[in-house]
Write a protein that holds these residues in place. Structure first.
Motif, PDB file in Angstrom:
ATOM      1  N   LEU A 270       0.812  -1.219   0.000  1.00  0.00           N
ATOM      2  CA  LEU A 270       0.000   0.000   0.000  1.00  0.00           C
ATOM      3  C   LEU A 270       0.847   1.272   0.000  1.00  0.00           C
ATOM      4  CD1 LEU A 270      -2.885  -0.801   2.524  1.00  0.00           C
ATOM      5  CD2 LEU A 270      -3.165  -0.122   0.144  1.00  0.00           C
ATOM      6  N   GLY A 271       2.155   1.111   0.131  1.00  0.00           N
ATOM      7  CA  GLY A 271       3.025   2.275   0.217  1.00  0.00           C
ATOM      8  C   GLY A 271       3.123   2.849   1.611  1.00  0.00           C
ATOM      9  N   ALA A 272       2.635   2.099   2.603  1.00  0.00           N
ATOM     10  CA  ALA A 272       2.724   2.521   4.002  1.00  0.00           C
ATOM     11  C   ALA A 272       3.956   1.899   4.646  1.00  0.00           C
ATOM     12  CB  ALA A 272       1.464   2.115   4.754  1.00  0.00           C
ATOM     13  N   THR A 273       4.346   2.419   5.795  1.00  0.00           N
ATOM     14  CA  THR A 273       5.483   1.888   6.539  1.00  0.00           C
ATOM     15  C   THR A 273       4.994   1.296   7.855  1.00  0.00           C
ATOM     16  OG1 THR A 273       5.901   4.036   7.574  1.00  0.00           O
ATOM     17  CG2 THR A 273       7.065   3.546   5.522  1.00  0.00           C
ATOM     18  N   ALA A 274       5.820   0.431   8.434  1.00  0.00           N
ATOM     19  CA  ALA A 274       5.412  -0.256   9.660  1.00  0.00           C
ATOM     20  C   ALA A 274       6.520  -0.217  10.698  1.00  0.00           C
ATOM     21  CB  ALA A 274       5.036  -1.704   9.354  1.00  0.00           C
ATOM     22  N   GLN A 275       6.113  -0.047  11.944  1.00  0.00           N
ATOM     23  CA  GLN A 275       6.992  -0.223  13.099  1.00  0.00           C
ATOM     24  C   GLN A 275       6.458  -1.369  13.928  1.00  0.00           C
ATOM     25  OE1 GLN A 275       8.656   3.222  15.367  1.00  0.00           O
ATOM     26  NE2 GLN A 275       6.984   4.348  14.365  1.00  0.00           N
ATOM     27  N   ARG A 276       7.338  -2.137  14.532  1.00  0.00           N
ATOM     28  CA  ARG A 276       6.919  -3.257  15.361  1.00  0.00           C
ATOM     29  C   ARG A 276       6.980  -2.914  16.842  1.00  0.00           C
ATOM     30  NH1 ARG A 276       9.046  -9.174  13.417  1.00  0.00           N
ATOM     31  NH2 ARG A 276       8.681  -8.965  11.158  1.00  0.00           N
ATOM     32  N   ALA A 277       6.039  -3.483  17.582  1.00  0.00           N
ATOM     33  CA  ALA A 277       6.099  -3.469  19.044  1.00  0.00           C
ATOM     34  C   ALA A 277       5.812  -4.893  19.495  1.00  0.00           C
ATOM     35  CB  ALA A 277       5.092  -2.498  19.631  1.00  0.00           C
ATOM     36  N   GLY A 278       6.732  -5.513  20.187  1.00  0.00           N
ATOM     37  CA  GLY A 278       6.638  -6.930  20.482  1.00  0.00           C
ATOM     38  C   GLY A 278       5.819  -7.280  21.705  1.00  0.00           C
ATOM     39  N   ALA A 279       6.048  -8.507  22.185  1.00  0.00           N
ATOM     40  CA  ALA A 279       5.255  -9.061  23.274  1.00  0.00           C
ATOM     41  C   ALA A 279       5.434  -8.309  24.583  1.00  0.00           C
ATOM     42  CB  ALA A 279       5.624 -10.534  23.478  1.00  0.00           C
ATOM     43  N   GLN A 280       6.515  -7.532  24.708  1.00  0.00           N
ATOM     44  CA  GLN A 280       6.745  -6.788  25.950  1.00  0.00           C
ATOM     45  C   GLN A 280       5.789  -5.618  26.126  1.00  0.00           C
ATOM     46  OE1 GLN A 280       8.937  -7.861  28.322  1.00  0.00           O
ATOM     47  NE2 GLN A 280       9.070  -9.604  26.955  1.00  0.00           N
ATOM     48  N   ALA A 281       5.017  -5.302  25.079  1.00  0.00           N
ATOM     49  CA  ALA A 281       4.106  -4.153  25.161  1.00  0.00           C
ATOM     50  C   ALA A 281       3.094  -4.327  26.291  1.00  0.00           C
ATOM     51  CB  ALA A 281       3.388  -3.953  23.833  1.00  0.00           C
ATOM     52  N   THR A 282       2.605  -5.541  26.500  1.00  0.00           N
ATOM     53  CA  THR A 282       1.617  -5.769  27.553  1.00  0.00           C
ATOM     54  C   THR A 282       2.211  -5.468  28.923  1.00  0.00           C
ATOM     55  OG1 THR A 282       0.482  -7.466  26.253  1.00  0.00           O
ATOM     56  CG2 THR A 282       0.094  -7.464  28.628  1.00  0.00           C
ATOM     57  N   TRP A 283       3.415  -5.973  29.162  1.00  0.00           N
ATOM     58  CA  TRP A 283       4.030  -5.742  30.472  1.00  0.00           C
ATOM     59  C   TRP A 283       4.326  -4.262  30.678  1.00  0.00           C
ATOM     60  CZ3 TRP A 283       2.023  -9.831  31.388  1.00  0.00           C
ATOM     61  CH2 TRP A 283       2.399 -11.086  30.910  1.00  0.00           C
ATOM     62  N   ARG A 284       4.787  -3.583  29.635  1.00  0.00           N
ATOM     63  CA  ARG A 284       5.068  -2.156  29.771  1.00  0.00           C
ATOM     64  C   ARG A 284       3.785  -1.374  30.042  1.00  0.00           C
ATOM     65  NH1 ARG A 284       9.264   1.427  28.343  1.00  0.00           N
ATOM     66  NH2 ARG A 284      10.565  -0.441  28.501  1.00  0.00           N
ATOM     67  N   GLY A 285       2.695  -1.786  29.391  1.00  0.00           N
ATOM     68  CA  GLY A 285       1.420  -1.109  29.607  1.00  0.00           C
ATOM     69  C   GLY A 285       0.904  -1.285  31.018  1.00  0.00           C
ATOM     70  N   LEU A 286       0.977  -2.496  31.561  1.00  0.00           N
ATOM     71  CA  LEU A 286       0.521  -2.739  32.925  1.00  0.00           C
ATOM     72  C   LEU A 286       1.398  -2.001  33.930  1.00  0.00           C
ATOM     73  CD1 LEU A 286      -0.386  -6.532  32.681  1.00  0.00           C
ATOM     74  CD2 LEU A 286      -1.974  -4.628  32.992  1.00  0.00           C
ATOM     75  N   ARG A 287       2.701  -1.940  33.646  1.00  0.00           N
ATOM     76  CA  ARG A 287       3.598  -1.192  34.546  1.00  0.00           C
ATOM     77  C   ARG A 287       3.238   0.287  34.544  1.00  0.00           C
ATOM     78  NH1 ARG A 287       5.522   1.320  37.593  1.00  0.00           N
ATOM     79  NH2 ARG A 287       7.584   1.404  38.558  1.00  0.00           N
ATOM     80  N   ALA A 288       2.924   0.832  33.379  1.00  0.00           N
ATOM     81  CA  ALA A 288       2.577   2.254  33.287  1.00  0.00           C
ATOM     82  C   ALA A 288       1.257   2.548  33.992  1.00  0.00           C
ATOM     83  CB  ALA A 288       2.509   2.668  31.819  1.00  0.00           C
ATOM     84  N   ILE A 289       0.290   1.632  33.864  1.00  0.00           N
ATOM     85  CA  ILE A 289      -0.985   1.811  34.574  1.00  0.00           C
ATOM     86  C   ILE A 289      -0.745   1.799  36.080  1.00  0.00           C
ATOM     87  CG2 ILE A 289      -3.221   0.745  35.074  1.00  0.00           C
ATOM     88  CD1 ILE A 289      -3.195  -0.265  32.145  1.00  0.00           C
TER      89      ILE A 289
END
Length: 297
Positions: A270-289
């Motif tokens: 589609l001509g778009a670009t992508a960045q990845r965020a891996g499995a650690q996103a859940t742990w980082r989110g819970l820590r931030a909450i």
């Protein structure tokens, strides 16, 4: 928050992590103990089996996200309305054991008079923002029910759900298309997948495009082993087409390695670009909450 226990408790699996005060993962555990495997009244026992030893310090705090907070789970955590950020979600925690164990709420938003919901993905989204140091982003979380999420000012503004994975399974297992395919999907055939995405992008609707999987097989223009990848390309291509992305749009993809790769390919077409965020996103989110909690309830 030196004794934070983080749980991602879904329909079919349970992941848990013990986090240090700075958010580092000290230990992880994963079991096939999703909410569908837990008998009525059995959630406290499963919780204790999985992370009871981590909860021994009197100051330990457990935050649980995912389907454990649904009506079929341990305790229903009412949805938090969008827009919502870390502080909004923390303010809507449902406490199972005051000051010790809390359920993170899912989110709800409404478009054209129809509600949409998510449970667990909100934590992944907010965690991905922290990992990538972003305040605004367009994210996609591929899966059985893919989520497209718009974030601005560090808050989830709105999102849309697409039943992409479920439609793939229905066509693969319960339609005539599956009869021309091998029993197992096998490795991704990137050429066939790209062909499927491209055909979906050119087609006006999946109801028409899907039949190409039948005719290409009928005239032997697509090897049997490549047909699952082609079909996957068709349904993911349909989802991508619905986003109407402008060329150069950057999309954060949060998911498993296999699904992330497919969306990266589709976005590139589609001509778009992508960045990845891996499995650690859940742990980082819970820590931030957890970090937004000024005191225990």
């Amino acid at each position: 928050m030196n004794h934070l226990v983080a749980l991602d408790w879904g329909t079919s699996s349970l992941r848990a992590a013990r986090l240090a005060g700075d958010g580092r993962v000290l230990e992880e555990r994963s079991l096939p103990r999703g909410i569908l495997t837990v008998p009525p009244g059995g959630f406290p026992q499963v919780f204790d089996e999985v992370c009871g030893d981590w909860m021994r310090p009197p100051e330990a705090l457990a935050l649980i996200c995912g389907m454990a907070g649904s009506r079929q789970g341990w305790m229903e955590a009412p949805y938090c309305p969008c827009p919502a950020g870390f502080a909004d979600i923390a303010a809507h925690l449902t406490w199972i054991e005051p000051g010790r164990i809390a359920m993170v709420p899912g989110l709800t938003c409404e478009q054209d008079g129809v509600p949409d919901v998510m449970r667990g993905e909100e934590t992944q989204v907010l965690g991905a923002l922290e990992l990538l140091e972003l305040d605004a982003a367009l994210l996609v979380l591929p899966g059985t029910h893919s989520k497209w999420v718009q974030v601005a000012g560090g808050r989830i503004e709105r999102f849309s759900t697409f039943m992409t994975g479920e439609f793939y399974a229905l066509l693969r297992q319960h339609s005539i298309l599956g009869r021309t395919m091998p029993p197992e999907d096998g490795e991704l055939d990137e050429t066939a997948f790209e062909r499927g995405v491209s055909h979906a992008l050119r087609s006006s609707t999946l109801l028409h495009a899907a039949f190409s999987a039948r005719t290409l097989a009928l005239f032997e223009r697509l090897p049997a082993a490549a047909r699952p990848s082609y079909l996957s390309g068709l349904v993911i291509g349909e989802e991508l087409a619905a986003q109407q992305l402008a060329g150069g749009t950057d999309v954060v993809v949060v998911g498993s390695e296999a699904l992330t790769r497919r969306y990266e390919i589709g976005l590139r077409l589609l001509g778009a670009t992508a960045q990845r965020a891996g499995a650690q996103a859940t742990w980082r989110g819970l820590r931030a909450i957890a970090s937004t909690l000024e005191h225990r309830q």
